[in-house]
Design an enzyme around this catalytic site. Structure first.
Site, PDB file in Angstrom:
ATOM      1  N   PHE A 207     120.537 -29.868   7.088  1.00 15.10           N
ATOM      2  CA  PHE A 207     120.880 -30.813   6.029  1.00 15.10           C
ATOM      3  C   PHE A 207     122.235 -31.462   6.290  1.00 15.10           C
ATOM      4  O   PHE A 207     122.404 -32.672   6.139  1.00 15.10           O
ATOM      5  CB  PHE A 207     120.919 -30.091   4.681  1.00 15.10           C
ATOM      6  N   GLU A 355     111.947 -19.521  -7.111  1.00 13.69           N
ATOM      7  CA  GLU A 355     111.784 -19.617  -5.655  1.00 13.69           C
ATOM      8  C   GLU A 355     112.377 -18.349  -5.036  1.00 13.69           C
ATOM      9  O   GLU A 355     113.324 -18.377  -4.269  1.00 13.69           O
ATOM     10  CB  GLU A 355     112.473 -20.869  -5.107  1.00 13.69           C
ATOM     11  N   HIS A 380     108.837 -25.114  -7.639  1.00 22.33           N
ATOM     12  CA  HIS A 380     108.302 -23.966  -6.892  1.00 22.33           C
ATOM     13  C   HIS A 380     107.593 -22.972  -7.812  1.00 22.33           C
ATOM     14  O   HIS A 380     106.400 -22.769  -7.704  1.00 22.33           O
ATOM     15  CB  HIS A 380     109.379 -23.263  -6.065  1.00 22.33           C
TER      16      HIS A 380
END
Length: 505
Positions: A207, A355, A380
């Site tokens: 990222f 998650e 999620h």
């Protein structure tokens, strides 16, 4: 004692006698009642109440035959790590059908991984004035600059990418090495990522590496357009993108504010919709990292309120992102998240929650806390199946789970998708949509791969055309769009769906 002897070593006559006795005493189960029970249970699953038209039933029968052939494949793609399964999926006739299927909306994608890495490397890194630096921790940084950038703590030596690629002598190999820094893709995922810590470390590095490319102002415009194009090519018609609104920069070092980024996103989206009338549009869910302090998150919530007032058609709401297991739980930010209610304003939340596979921990309670703060959807929701109260509340409130199966597998929450807890949710018809989370990181542009994994692996043989139809419609139904645009979107989708059905009979 004769009964004991018969049970231990029964003759054929004794077995028949015992069977007769049991059926006489208890009653032979009625086959009709059995069929009714099976049908009743099937009606509860995702798509179970969808009434298929005669032509849809024909395709459903064809799909069932295709599925029966592929379910017994060895190896079975959903049982393998996605990086190994991808070539097998691409050869699947069901996958090819899903590529052509109108999928509605992508409601859970992060802005830094919207566009394929191939485009970033083959297009963006070939642009003039692109510099690269290789860091001490085996990562890369990129920046566009009119002159060689000054050294900084993580980058002591910047090199012009064009010059470095020419010196290398093998552009294809050089580009492939750059792509490895921007994705998680590897031939040996289990060896390279032995645990969640290892895969998240690489994930976050990727990222950071991408940020210098996509936050360059001229690239950002093209990046947004390309992202919408890749979704459109996969028959997706609407996007809700989670974005931290990184400050875009120009070649001369000028830094733009977040208002500029929002205007740019709006302009590019409007242009894309004008060029593609069958695309509904795109909105942003503003997000900040869980590593931020409580005061920083409070300031971000206040800023999100103001930005939504300024751009009501662009800003859908707010979220906290980042790895749940190693970061502060939602409850830690309760003062900040209570701010809209205290101010008497509405700021929809779209929280990542559940998650995690660390049952019973403080982080595991994010599911309940997300509902306490009236989240519009649950990102999620991997842990939801083991929270019966949260599951009940989310169903009553129509809070959909944003299921991202490939992400869950690559980030090592689960290995075999047939065992994904969302299978329980699908069997109960829990509100749910399918999305791809970080597609460029995983090499799964669009939604077709995630639909395949959910349809074949999580839904199993009982998932049918009705399941696919409901999941696609859900993505519009549970979007943040106002009701009149949802109606328009469903009508637009229905036309695409009818064409799709006719083309595959």
């Amino acid at each position: 004692m004769p009964v004991v002897r018969m049970a231990m070593a029964p003759s054929l006559h004794q077995a028949v006698t015992l069977l007769w006795f049991l059926t006489a005493a208890v009653g032979m189960p009625d086959p009709i009642k059995r069929d009714q029970l099976i049908a009743q249970e099937a009606s509860r699953q995702t798509g179970g109440k969808v009434a298929l038209t005669p032509v849809e039933r024909k395709l459903d029968a064809k799909l069932r035959q295709m599925k029966e052939r592929e379910m017994w494949a060895d190896p079975f793609p959903p049982a393998l790590h996605f990086f190994k399964a991808k070539p097998l999926i691409q050869r699947s006739s069901i996958f090819k059908l899903l590529q052509n299927m109108p999928k509605g909306a992508a409601l859970h994608i992060h802005s830094s991984s919207l566009v394929s890495v191939e485009w970033l490397v083959k297009n963006v890194t070939y642009r003039p004035h692109c510099y690269v630096c290789f860091t001490w921790d085996n990562s890369v940084r990129f920046v566009f600059s009119q002159r060689q950038p000054f050294p900084r703590w993580d980058c002591f030596y910047w090199q012009l990418l064009h010059t470095l690629r020419a010196k290398n002598g093998d552009p294809a190999s050089f580009d492939a090495s750059l792509m490895q820094h921007l994705t998680l893709i590897t031939e040996d995922p289990d060896g390279e990522y032995p645990n969640q810590d290892a895969v998240w470390e690489k994930f976050e590095k990727a990222f950071i590496a991408t940020a210098g490319l996509v936050s360059h102002a001229p690239v950002l415009r093209d990046y947004i357009f390309q992202g919408l194009q890749e979704l459109h090519q996969d028959n997706v018609m609407y996007l809700e993108l989670r974005s931290g609104l990184s400050r875009a920069y120009e070649l001369d070092g000028t830094i733009h504010d977040k208002m500029w980024t929002l205007r740019t996103f709006q302009e590019v989206t409007n242009k894309f919709v004008k060029d593609h009338p069958d695309f509904l549009g795109a909105r942003l869910i503003l997000s900040v990292h869980r590593a931020w302090s409580a005061s920083e998150v409070k300031a971000a919530v206040k800023e999100a309120i103001e930005l939504q007032k300024e751009f009501p058609d662009v800003v859908a709401g707010f979220d906290l992102v980042g790895r749940e297991d190693s970061r502060r739980p939602l409850w830690y930010f309760r003062d900040a998240l209570s701010l809209p209610d205290q101010l008497g304003v509405t700021l929809p939340y779209f929280f990542h929650a559940g998650e995690t596979d660390e049952e019973g921990t403080e982080v595991d309670q994010n599911i309940l806390d997300a509902l306490l703060f009236n989240t519009s959807r649950i990102g999620h929701g991997y842990a939801l199946a083991r929270h019966p109260l949260a599951k009940e509340l989310s169903r009553k409130r129509n809070v959909a789970v944003e299921l991202c199966p490939i992400s869950n597998q690559v980030l090592k929450l689960i290995s075999d998708l047939r065992n994904h807890p969302a299978g329980v949710l699908m069997s109960e018809g829990h509100p749910m949509v399918i999305s791809s989370d970080d597609p460029s990181m995983f090499g799964n542009t669009g939604l077709a791969y995630d639909f395949f994994q959910a349809f074949m692996g999580i839904g199993g043989l009982k998932a049918n055309l009705g399941t696919l139809k409901e999941l696609a419609l859900n993505s519009i139904r549970y979007s943040s769009l106002p009701d009149h645009l949802k109606d328009a979107g469903q009508a637009m989708w229905q036309k695409k769906w009818d064409t799709f059905i006719s083309a595959h009979l």
